[in-house]
Design a protein around this motif. Structure first.
Motif, PDB file in Angstrom:
ATOM      1  N   HIS A  18      11.642  10.114  -3.998  1.00 54.72           N
ATOM      2  CA  HIS A  18      12.046   8.993  -3.149  1.00 54.72           C
ATOM      3  C   HIS A  18      13.443   8.581  -3.592  1.00 54.72           C
ATOM      4  O   HIS A  18      13.625   7.805  -4.529  1.00 54.72           O
ATOM      5  CB  HIS A  18      11.061   7.829  -3.286  1.00 54.72           C
ATOM      6  CG  HIS A  18      11.346   6.740  -2.314  1.00 54.72           C
ATOM      7  ND1 HIS A  18      11.989   5.589  -2.664  1.00 54.72           N
ATOM      8  CD2 HIS A  18      11.104   6.653  -0.984  1.00 54.72           C
ATOM      9  CE1 HIS A  18      12.127   4.818  -1.603  1.00 54.72           C
ATOM     10  NE2 HIS A  18      11.596   5.444  -0.566  1.00 54.72           N
ATOM     11  N   HIS A  60      10.718   4.896   5.346  1.00 51.41           N
ATOM     12  CA  HIS A  60       9.446   4.279   5.707  1.00 51.41           C
ATOM     13  C   HIS A  60       8.345   4.459   4.674  1.00 51.41           C
ATOM     14  O   HIS A  60       7.187   4.131   4.959  1.00 51.41           O
ATOM     15  CB  HIS A  60       8.990   4.806   7.069  1.00 51.41           C
ATOM     16  CG  HIS A  60       9.978   4.512   8.158  1.00 51.41           C
ATOM     17  ND1 HIS A  60      10.217   3.229   8.626  1.00 51.41           N
ATOM     18  CD2 HIS A  60      10.818   5.319   8.839  1.00 51.41           C
ATOM     19  CE1 HIS A  60      11.149   3.274   9.557  1.00 51.41           C
ATOM     20  NE2 HIS A  60      11.530   4.527   9.710  1.00 51.41           N
ATOM     21  N   THR A  61       8.677   4.998   3.509  1.00 51.90           N
ATOM     22  CA  THR A  61       7.684   5.127   2.442  1.00 51.90           C
ATOM     23  C   THR A  61       8.305   4.703   1.119  1.00 51.90           C
ATOM     24  O   THR A  61       9.512   4.504   1.020  1.00 51.90           O
ATOM     25  CB  THR A  61       7.179   6.583   2.282  1.00 51.90           C
ATOM     26  OG1 THR A  61       8.213   7.389   1.725  1.00 51.90           O
ATOM     27  CG2 THR A  61       6.720   7.166   3.604  1.00 51.90           C
ATOM     28  N   ASP A  83       4.994  13.087   3.976  1.00 52.57           N
ATOM     29  CA  ASP A  83       5.288  11.864   3.232  1.00 52.57           C
ATOM     30  C   ASP A  83       3.994  11.087   3.025  1.00 52.57           C
ATOM     31  O   ASP A  83       2.948  11.457   3.558  1.00 52.57           O
ATOM     32  CB  ASP A  83       6.387  11.025   3.891  1.00 52.57           C
ATOM     33  CG  ASP A  83       5.981  10.387   5.206  1.00 52.57           C
ATOM     34  OD1 ASP A  83       4.883   9.792   5.298  1.00 52.57           O
ATOM     35  OD2 ASP A  83       6.772  10.467   6.155  1.00 52.57           O
ATOM     36  N   SER A  84       4.072  10.024   2.260  1.00 53.60           N
ATOM     37  CA  SER A  84       2.866   9.311   1.841  1.00 53.60           C
ATOM     38  C   SER A  84       2.376   8.248   2.817  1.00 53.60           C
ATOM     39  O   SER A  84       1.325   7.666   2.613  1.00 53.60           O
ATOM     40  CB  SER A  84       3.108   8.655   0.471  1.00 53.60           C
ATOM     41  OG  SER A  84       4.176   7.733   0.553  1.00 53.60           O
ATOM     42  N   HIS A  85       3.108   7.989   3.893  1.00 51.38           N
ATOM     43  CA  HIS A  85       2.680   6.979   4.864  1.00 51.38           C
ATOM     44  C   HIS A  85       1.777   7.628   5.907  1.00 51.38           C
ATOM     45  O   HIS A  85       2.133   8.660   6.477  1.00 51.38           O
ATOM     46  CB  HIS A  85       3.895   6.344   5.540  1.00 51.38           C
ATOM     47  CG  HIS A  85       3.561   5.072   6.243  1.00 51.38           C
ATOM     48  ND1 HIS A  85       2.886   5.049   7.437  1.00 51.38           N
ATOM     49  CD2 HIS A  85       3.792   3.783   5.912  1.00 51.38           C
ATOM     50  CE1 HIS A  85       2.716   3.799   7.818  1.00 51.38           C
ATOM     51  NE2 HIS A  85       3.260   3.009   6.908  1.00 51.38           N
ATOM     52  N   GLY A 138      -1.452  10.745   3.439  1.00 52.70           N
ATOM     53  CA  GLY A 138      -0.157  10.619   4.086  1.00 52.70           C
ATOM     54  C   GLY A 138      -0.184  11.348   5.413  1.00 52.70           C
ATOM     55  O   GLY A 138      -1.201  11.387   6.083  1.00 52.70           O
TER      56      GLY A 138
END
Length: 147
Positions: A18, A60-61, A83-85, A138
């Motif tokens: 990140h 956004h994460t 990604d993790s979202h 995610g």
């Protein structure tokens, strides 16, 4: 004598922290991989769309992202960004995919998903539960170009 495929399949994977520089690292990786495989005809589009998805993952994460480039035997290239979202945005989620709100021409943000719709031949998204790939939950957004 064996049969020779016009496009030999290959895969590159990259874990991205990140970090605001992640999109630049992803663009550099895409450029190097596609150039080394002679895929100059799709390089600009793939570089742009990859950069947009990785930038969205950063914005956004709060966690890392992963990039995967997969050359398919039929000549298409699939790019996936994890990604993790868990939220899958339009046009990647459920129908209607074509209803991404219009972004004003002078806006500084919000054009990336329109670019995917315009330049990718196919795209999709997949929500992931905790996975055995050590990525956790995610989503995976992907697009394909070429062929």
């Amino acid at each position: 004598m064996g049969t020779v495929s016009l496009h030999d399949p290959w895969v590159y994977a990259l874990r991205l922290p990140h970090d605001p520089r992640a999109a630049r690292v992803a663009r550099t990786t895409v450029r190097a991989a596609l150039s080394s495989h002679g895929r100059h005809e799709i390089l600009d589009a793939v570089e742009l769309l990859t950069s947009e998805l990785v930038t969205n993952a950063y914005r956004h994460t709060n966690g890392p992202a992963s990039l995967r480039l997969t050359a398919l035997a039929d000549g298409r290239l699939r790019v996936g960004v994890w990604d993790s979202h868990p939220r899958i945005p339009a046009p990647f989620g459920e129908p209607p995919w074509d209803r991404v709100p219009l972004t004003p021409a002078d806006a500084e943000k919000g054009r990336g998903l329109h670019l995917v719709q315009r330049y990718a031949d196919a795209w999709g998204g997949l929500a992931l539960a905790d996975s055995p790939l050590d990525r956790g939950a995610g989503k995976l957004l992907w697009f394909e170009v070429g062929g």
